[in-house]
Design a protein around this motif. Structure first.
Motif, short mmCIF file in Angstrom:
data_model
loop_
_atom_site.label_atom_id
_atom_site.label_comp_id
_atom_site.label_asym_id
_atom_site.label_seq_id
_atom_site.Cartn_x
_atom_site.Cartn_y
_atom_site.Cartn_z
N UNK A 31 -4.57 1.13 13.33
CA UNK A 31 -3.69 -0.04 13.37
C UNK A 31 -3.90 -0.93 12.15
N UNK A 32 -5.15 -1.13 11.76
CA UNK A 32 -5.44 -1.94 10.57
C UNK A 32 -4.85 -1.29 9.32
N UNK A 33 -4.95 0.04 9.24
CA UNK A 33 -4.37 0.74 8.09
C UNK A 33 -2.85 0.61 8.08
N UNK A 34 -2.22 0.72 9.23
CA UNK A 34 -0.77 0.58 9.30
C UNK A 34 -0.34 -0.84 8.92
N UNK A 35 -1.15 -1.82 9.32
CA UNK A 35 -0.85 -3.20 8.94
C UNK A 35 -0.92 -3.37 7.42
N UNK A 36 -1.90 -2.73 6.79
CA UNK A 36 -2.02 -2.80 5.33
C UNK A 36 -0.82 -2.17 4.65
N UNK A 37 -0.36 -1.05 5.19
CA UNK A 37 0.80 -0.37 4.61
C UNK A 37 2.05 -1.24 4.73
N UNK A 38 2.28 -1.81 5.91
CA UNK A 38 3.46 -2.66 6.11
C UNK A 38 3.40 -3.89 5.21
N UNK A 39 2.25 -4.51 5.12
CA UNK A 39 2.10 -5.70 4.26
C UNK A 39 2.29 -5.31 2.79
N UNK A 40 1.72 -4.20 2.39
CA UNK A 40 1.87 -3.76 1.00
C UNK A 40 3.32 -3.44 0.66
N UNK A 41 4.03 -2.79 1.57
CA UNK A 41 5.44 -2.47 1.32
C UNK A 41 6.27 -3.74 1.23
N UNK A 42 5.93 -4.75 2.01
CA UNK A 42 6.70 -6.00 1.97
C UNK A 42 6.49 -6.76 0.67
N UNK A 43 5.44 -6.40 -0.07
CA UNK A 43 5.18 -7.04 -1.36
C UNK A 43 5.83 -6.29 -2.52
N UNK A 56 9.90 -8.86 7.65
CA UNK A 56 10.08 -7.48 7.21
C UNK A 56 8.85 -6.65 7.52
N UNK A 57 7.68 -7.20 7.20
CA UNK A 57 6.43 -6.49 7.46
C UNK A 57 6.23 -6.28 8.97
N UNK A 58 6.52 -7.29 9.76
CA UNK A 58 6.35 -7.18 11.21
C UNK A 58 7.32 -6.16 11.80
#
Length: 127
Positions: A31-43, A56-58
């Motif tokens: 879950x932490x890794x998926x959160x990093x991916x979503x946050x990174x993609x939103x940047x 968007x990240x959420x």
């Protein structure tokens, strides 16, 4: 100049996916890794200036948690699969926001109000 380290390596992510699949549920580590991916993609440069970047990240994180188990580490890095989900979902979210904004602008025009910036450009490009 030294290269900036990645926020997540393919080995870390694939190991977390294998662990979660072995247990049969989404682990806190994955879950932490998926959160990093979503946050990174939103940047990404396509999305970084949107006022709703966190949304968007959420939104993409929700889709990642729905489809986490479909990634196959044997076929290649799971990062590619997960980041593609993020970009697809973020694009869909932006398109939905634009459609909603255009609907509000069209209603406003009927009432004699000025449309938001970019409305006329979008209408010209849609014609």
């Amino acid at each position: 100049m030294a290269q900036k380290p990645h926020y997540l390596t393919a080995e870390e992510l694939n190991a977390a996916v294998i662990e979660a699949k072995g247990l049969g549920f989404l682990t806190p580590r994955l879950t932490k890794h998926l959160m990093k991916i979503a946050e990174g993609a939103s940047k990404h440069r396509w999305y970084v200036n949107y006022s709703y970047r966190e949304d968007l990240a959420a939104y993409s994180l929700v889709q990642l948690t729905r489809h986490w188990d479909k990634a196959d580490p044997d076929k290649g890095p799971c990062f590619n699969y997960y980041s593609r989900i993020c970009f697809n979902e973020m694009g869909e979210y932006v398109n939905n926001e634009r459609r909603q904004s255009d609907t509000v602008d069209e209603y406003g025009l009927e009432l004699g109000l000025e449309p938001s910036s970019g409305y006329e450009d979008r209408q010209a490009s849609n014609s």
